[in-house]
Design an enzyme around this catalytic site. Structure first.
Site, PDB file in Angstrom:
ATOM      1  N   HIS A  72      12.897  39.499 -25.296  1.00  0.00           N
ATOM      2  CA  HIS A  72      13.331  38.664 -24.169  1.00  0.00           C
ATOM      3  C   HIS A  72      12.106  38.118 -23.456  1.00  0.00           C
ATOM      4  O   HIS A  72      11.221  38.874 -23.068  1.00  0.00           O
ATOM      5  CB  HIS A  72      14.164  39.482 -23.171  1.00  0.00           C
ATOM      6  CG  HIS A  72      15.584  39.665 -23.618  1.00  0.00           C
ATOM      7  ND1 HIS A  72      16.608  39.877 -22.732  1.00  0.00           N
ATOM      8  CD2 HIS A  72      16.138  39.654 -24.841  1.00  0.00           C
ATOM      9  CE1 HIS A  72      17.749  40.010 -23.399  1.00  0.00           C
ATOM     10  NE2 HIS A  72      17.483  39.884 -24.690  1.00  0.00           N
ATOM     11  N   TYR A 200      19.725  40.501 -12.771  1.00  0.00           N
ATOM     12  CA  TYR A 200      19.629  41.437 -11.647  1.00  0.00           C
ATOM     13  C   TYR A 200      20.221  40.724 -10.429  1.00  0.00           C
ATOM     14  O   TYR A 200      19.721  39.662 -10.043  1.00  0.00           O
ATOM     15  CB  TYR A 200      18.169  41.781 -11.352  1.00  0.00           C
ATOM     16  CG  TYR A 200      17.507  42.680 -12.385  1.00  0.00           C
ATOM     17  CD1 TYR A 200      17.502  44.063 -12.227  1.00  0.00           C
ATOM     18  CD2 TYR A 200      16.872  42.151 -13.508  1.00  0.00           C
ATOM     19  CE1 TYR A 200      16.880  44.889 -13.163  1.00  0.00           C
ATOM     20  CE2 TYR A 200      16.254  42.980 -14.448  1.00  0.00           C
ATOM     21  CZ  TYR A 200      16.265  44.342 -14.271  1.00  0.00           C
ATOM     22  OH  TYR A 200      15.652  45.161 -15.187  1.00  0.00           O
ATOM     23  N   PRO A 292      15.830  53.219 -11.836  1.00  0.00           N
ATOM     24  CA  PRO A 292      15.862  52.397 -13.049  1.00  0.00           C
ATOM     25  C   PRO A 292      15.698  50.891 -12.826  1.00  0.00           C
ATOM     26  O   PRO A 292      15.585  50.138 -13.792  1.00  0.00           O
ATOM     27  CB  PRO A 292      17.242  52.696 -13.653  1.00  0.00           C
ATOM     28  CG  PRO A 292      18.054  53.222 -12.530  1.00  0.00           C
ATOM     29  CD  PRO A 292      17.120  53.874 -11.581  1.00  0.00           C
ATOM     30  N   LYS A 296      11.355  51.124 -15.908  1.00  0.00           N
ATOM     31  CA  LYS A 296      10.032  51.693 -16.161  1.00  0.00           C
ATOM     32  C   LYS A 296      10.021  53.136 -16.683  1.00  0.00           C
ATOM     33  O   LYS A 296       8.999  53.608 -17.189  1.00  0.00           O
ATOM     34  CB  LYS A 296       9.189  51.651 -14.864  1.00  0.00           C
ATOM     35  CG  LYS A 296       8.758  50.251 -14.477  1.00  0.00           C
ATOM     36  CD  LYS A 296       7.651  49.757 -15.390  1.00  0.00           C
ATOM     37  CE  LYS A 296       7.471  48.262 -15.344  1.00  0.00           C
ATOM     38  NZ  LYS A 296       7.914  47.550 -16.538  1.00  0.00           N
ATOM     39  N   TYR A 384       6.710  43.674 -14.706  1.00  0.00           N
ATOM     40  CA  TYR A 384       7.918  43.930 -15.502  1.00  0.00           C
ATOM     41  C   TYR A 384       7.577  44.110 -16.988  1.00  0.00           C
ATOM     42  O   TYR A 384       8.101  45.020 -17.643  1.00  0.00           O
ATOM     43  CB  TYR A 384       8.931  42.785 -15.329  1.00  0.00           C
ATOM     44  CG  TYR A 384      10.315  43.159 -15.816  1.00  0.00           C
ATOM     45  CD1 TYR A 384      11.238  43.747 -14.954  1.00  0.00           C
ATOM     46  CD2 TYR A 384      10.695  42.962 -17.148  1.00  0.00           C
ATOM     47  CE1 TYR A 384      12.497  44.121 -15.396  1.00  0.00           C
ATOM     48  CE2 TYR A 384      11.946  43.331 -17.602  1.00  0.00           C
ATOM     49  CZ  TYR A 384      12.849  43.906 -16.727  1.00  0.00           C
ATOM     50  OH  TYR A 384      14.094  44.288 -17.170  1.00  0.00           O
TER      51      TYR A 384
HETATM   52  P1  RFL Z   1      14.047  63.280 -21.325  1.00  0.00           P
HETATM   53  O1  RFL Z   1      14.638  62.112 -22.021  1.00  0.00           O
HETATM   54  O2  RFL Z   1      14.750  63.832 -20.145  1.00  0.00           O
HETATM   55  O3  RFL Z   1      13.859  64.409 -22.428  1.00  0.00           O
HETATM   56  C1  RFL Z   1      13.518  65.729 -22.074  1.00  0.00           C
HETATM   57  C2  RFL Z   1      14.038  66.640 -23.155  1.00  0.00           C
HETATM   58  O4  RFL Z   1      13.674  67.977 -22.839  1.00  0.00           O
HETATM   59  C3  RFL Z   1      14.784  68.830 -23.061  1.00  0.00           C
HETATM   60  N1  RFL Z   1      14.618  70.021 -22.222  1.00  0.00           N
HETATM   61  C4  RFL Z   1      14.221  71.222 -22.678  1.00  0.00           C
HETATM   62  N2  RFL Z   1      13.899  71.637 -23.904  1.00  0.00           N
HETATM   63  C5  RFL Z   1      13.529  72.921 -24.036  1.00  0.00           C
HETATM   64  N3  RFL Z   1      13.492  73.809 -23.014  1.00  0.00           N
HETATM   65  C6  RFL Z   1      13.799  73.431 -21.760  1.00  0.00           C
HETATM   66  N4  RFL Z   1      13.737  74.274 -20.749  1.00  0.00           N
HETATM   67  C7  RFL Z   1      14.185  72.079 -21.546  1.00  0.00           C
HETATM   68  N5  RFL Z   1      14.549  71.359 -20.465  1.00  0.00           N
HETATM   69  C8  RFL Z   1      14.802  70.127 -20.891  1.00  0.00           C
HETATM   70  C9  RFL Z   1      15.988  67.991 -22.713  1.00  0.00           C
HETATM   71  O5  RFL Z   1      17.184  68.459 -23.330  1.00  0.00           O
HETATM   72  C10 RFL Z   1      15.559  66.622 -23.232  1.00  0.00           C
HETATM   73  O6  RFL Z   1      15.969  66.399 -24.555  1.00  0.00           O
HETATM   74  O7  RFL Z   1      12.527  62.969 -20.857  1.00  0.00           O
HETATM   75  P2  RFL Z   1      11.399  62.105 -21.591  1.00  0.00           P
HETATM   76  O8  RFL Z   1      11.329  62.432 -23.049  1.00  0.00           O
HETATM   77  O9  RFL Z   1      10.197  62.230 -20.742  1.00  0.00           O
HETATM   78  O10 RFL Z   1      11.932  60.605 -21.533  1.00  0.00           O
HETATM   79  C11 RFL Z   1      12.044  59.932 -20.328  1.00  0.00           C
HETATM   80  C12 RFL Z   1      13.242  58.992 -20.360  1.00  0.00           C
HETATM   81  O11 RFL Z   1      14.357  59.645 -20.920  1.00  0.00           O
HETATM   82  C13 RFL Z   1      13.581  58.523 -18.951  1.00  0.00           C
HETATM   83  O12 RFL Z   1      12.415  58.114 -18.246  1.00  0.00           O
HETATM   84  C14 RFL Z   1      14.555  57.355 -18.896  1.00  0.00           C
HETATM   85  O13 RFL Z   1      15.681  57.552 -19.678  1.00  0.00           O
HETATM   86  C15 RFL Z   1      14.954  57.193 -17.435  1.00  0.00           C
HETATM   87  N6  RFL Z   1      16.203  56.516 -17.335  1.00  0.00           N
HETATM   88  C16 RFL Z   1      16.188  55.180 -17.484  1.00  0.00           C
HETATM   89  N7  RFL Z   1      15.015  54.540 -17.663  1.00  0.00           N
HETATM   90  C17 RFL Z   1      14.981  53.231 -17.815  1.00  0.00           C
HETATM   91  O14 RFL Z   1      13.891  52.661 -18.002  1.00  0.00           O
HETATM   92  N8  RFL Z   1      16.177  52.499 -17.777  1.00  0.00           N
HETATM   93  C18 RFL Z   1      17.402  53.117 -17.615  1.00  0.00           C
HETATM   94  O15 RFL Z   1      18.426  52.468 -17.622  1.00  0.00           O
HETATM   95  C19 RFL Z   1      17.445  54.500 -17.456  1.00  0.00           C
HETATM   96  N9  RFL Z   1      18.614  55.154 -17.292  1.00  0.00           N
HETATM   97  C20 RFL Z   1      17.406  57.236 -17.131  1.00  0.00           C
HETATM   98  C21 RFL Z   1      18.613  56.524 -17.128  1.00  0.00           C
HETATM   99  C22 RFL Z   1      17.421  58.625 -16.933  1.00  0.00           C
HETATM  100  C23 RFL Z   1      18.599  59.332 -16.715  1.00  0.00           C
HETATM  101  N10 RFL Z   1      18.527  60.751 -16.449  1.00  0.00           N
HETATM  102  C24 RFL Z   1      17.353  61.510 -16.799  1.00  0.00           C
HETATM  103  C25 RFL Z   1      19.426  61.446 -15.643  1.00  0.00           C
HETATM  104  C26 RFL Z   1      19.806  57.199 -16.969  1.00  0.00           C
HETATM  105  C27 RFL Z   1      19.829  58.605 -16.767  1.00  0.00           C
HETATM  106  C28 RFL Z   1      21.174  59.264 -16.630  1.00  0.00           C
HETATM  107  C1  PHB Z   2      19.632  49.083 -19.374  1.00  0.00           C
HETATM  108  O1  PHB Z   2      19.911  48.206 -20.207  1.00  0.00           O
HETATM  109  O2  PHB Z   2      20.124  50.218 -19.436  1.00  0.00           O
HETATM  110  C2  PHB Z   2      18.706  48.754 -18.262  1.00  0.00           C
HETATM  111  C3  PHB Z   2      18.007  47.564 -18.287  1.00  0.00           C
HETATM  112  C4  PHB Z   2      17.166  47.256 -17.244  1.00  0.00           C
HETATM  113  C5  PHB Z   2      17.026  48.122 -16.182  1.00  0.00           C
HETATM  114  C6  PHB Z   2      17.704  49.319 -16.164  1.00  0.00           C
HETATM  115  C7  PHB Z   2      18.567  49.646 -17.201  1.00  0.00           C
HETATM  116  O3  PHB Z   2      16.205  47.786 -15.150  1.00  0.00           O
END
Ligand code: RFL
Ligand code: PHB
Length: 389
Positions: A72, A200, A292, A296, A384
């Site tokens: 994009h 957005y 989110p 980032k 971004y």
């Molecule tokens: P993760 O993905 O949380 O993975 C951590 C892993 O560690 C495991 N774990 C353990 N394993 C062993 N022993 C323990 N004691 C443990 N405790 C935990 C967990 O099961 C898991 O598999 O962290 P990581 O790898 O640093 O990755 C980071 C990303 O996942 C995170 O920054 C993003 O997903 C944040 N986030 C979003 N980011 C975006 O840029 N756009 C989004 O739309 C977006 N939506 C989200 C999100 C994070 C969410 N969380 C954490 C609640 C939506 C949600 C619901």
């Molecule tokens: C998503 O597609 O899940 C998404 C995209 C952009 C954002 C947050 C979430 O800023």
């Protein structure tokens, strides 16, 4: 059991770090609390910066992303003044890749499988020991059996609720936190995306985001009070509210359908300093959380992985420990850049419960500057698409 780098957590941070280390001839064991199916059922981020895309290519896990991901070159912002576009290519000479975190994780699992990497799932009671010594180790329970993993270094990739961060003594840890007074209700649906790029939207009823995974899969979010529950929101109610917050022209031709996932996420900014203690290094959500709004979270995890991988490689291949010593400072400089940007996007686009008439006017001015000032668009676009590593 023995390895060079013990990796706690098999999310995107842990898997990507493991993959890069294994390709460089450095052994790892990944310890993951959940099952592989569970990890792959989580719907999270959808936008990858160029730095992360390059890192996935370096990791040999990019074939599907390169074939099926969608570059994009801009995004839309919708305000009371109307909808306008920020052109990433023109303003920052870069672009982002729309490709879901779930798919990134699946690709990393496959890449790890083909290297014969060790990923232990459904391990419990993980504990980190002697991280300040030259011989740290990790204990855990798998299939009811107590295990001990000796290692040179430990990477804490276990997310916000993991065990790695609390291993750093409270007297050493400085935590910075901001909790926002609302959440995001998100749905995934097998429908054609509302537009060719993300929208957005700042609206008097609250923020909305129209995103996507591919031509047939859409991801939408609306700002909701923290007291709302997923059960309070039928699909019909979600679509009606989303349509009210998006531009009329977009809402009028938007395809709707049953949700295949629906969840509420709270919004928080959080940083733990330092990101290292002895031979323990925190990576990704274990060290920091962003709201989110700037997309980032996953991308910051990738830049941490890049810094730690580079430092570990220098330690093993060149006996140079200086990059490991500087890991926290290097990672935190970039983390704070993304903190500021995510906070700014969140503040500019949401309705806050206590928002005064003054706050409202300042927010409108922020959006107007972004609409009309090329320099404001350049700053937004550069942040971004991702600040340089
Ligand atoms: P993760 O993905 O949380 O993975 C951590 C892993 O560690 C495991 N774990 C353990 N394993 C062993 N022993 C323990 N004691 C443990 N405790 C935990 C967990 O099961 C898991 O598999 O962290 P990581 O790898 O640093 O990755 C980071 C990303 O996942 C995170 O920054 C993003 O997903 C944040 N986030 C979003 N980011 C975006 O840029 N756009 C989004 O739309 C977006 N939506 C989200 C999100 C994070 C969410 N969380 C954490 C609640 C939506 C949600 C619901
Ligand atoms: C998503 O597609 O899940 C998404 C995209 C952009 C954002 C947050 C979430 O800023």
């Amino acid at each position: 059991m023995k390895t060079q780098v013990a990796i706690i957590g098999g999310g995107p941070s842990g898997l990507l770090l493991s993959q890069l280390l294994n390709l460089a001839g450095i052994s790892t064991v990944v310890l993951e609390r959940k099952s592989r199916d569970y990890v792959l059922s989580r719907i999270r981020a959808g936008v990858l910066e160029e730095g992360m895309v390059d890192l996935l290519r370096q990791a040999g896990a990019s074939a599907r992303m390169d074939a099926e991901g969608h570059p994009h070159e801009g995004c839309y912002l919708s305000t009371a003044e109307g909808m306008f576009r920020v052109d990433f290519k023109a303003r920052a000479n870069s672009e982002v890749m729309v490709y879901g975190q779930t798919e990134v994780t699946r690709d990393l699992y496959e890449a790890q499988d083909s290297l014969g990497a060790t990923i232990l799932h459904e391990v419990h009671d993980v504990e980190l020991h002697d991280v300040e010594s030259g011989a740290p180790y990790v204990t855990f329970v798998q299939d009811g059996k107590a295990q001990r993993l000796a290692c040179d270094y430990i990477a804490g990739c276990d997310g916000f609720h993991g065990v790695s961060r609390p291993t750093i003594p409270a007297a050493v840890r400085h935590e910075f936190e901001k909790v926002y007074p609302f959440g995001w209700l998100g749905i995934l649906s097998r429908t054609k995306p509302a537009a060719d790029e993300l929208i957005y939207a700042n609206h008097p009823r609250g923020f909305a985001l129209a995103s996507m995974r591919n031509e047939h899969l859409s991801r939408y979010y609306i700002q909701v009070p923290l007291t709302d529950k997923v059960e309070d929101w039928s699909d019909d109610a979600f679509w009606a509210e989303l349509k009210r917050r998006l531009p009329e022209t977009v809402a009028a031709q938007m395809e709707t359908g049953p949700s295949i996932e629906k969840s509420i996420a709270p919004l928080r900014s959080f940083v733990c300093e330092p990101m290292q203690f002895g031979r323990l290094f925190l990576v990704g959500d274990a060290a920091h959380i962003v709201p989110p709004t700037g997309a980032k979270g996953l991308n910051l995890a990738a830049s941490d992985v890049h810094y730690l991988f580079t430092a570990l490689k220098a330690a093993y291949q060149d006996k140079d420990l200086s990059l490991l010593a500087g890991y926290s400072d290097k990672a935190l400089a970039r983390v704070w850049g993304a903190m500021r940007f995510s906070w700014w996007m969140t503040t500019m686009l949401h309705r806050f419960p206590e928002q005064s008439a003054f706050d409202q006017k300042v927010q409108e001015n922020d959006l107007a500057q972004l609409h009309h000032l090329p320099s404001a668009q350049e700053t937004m676009a550069r942040n971004y698409v991702g600040l340089p590593y």
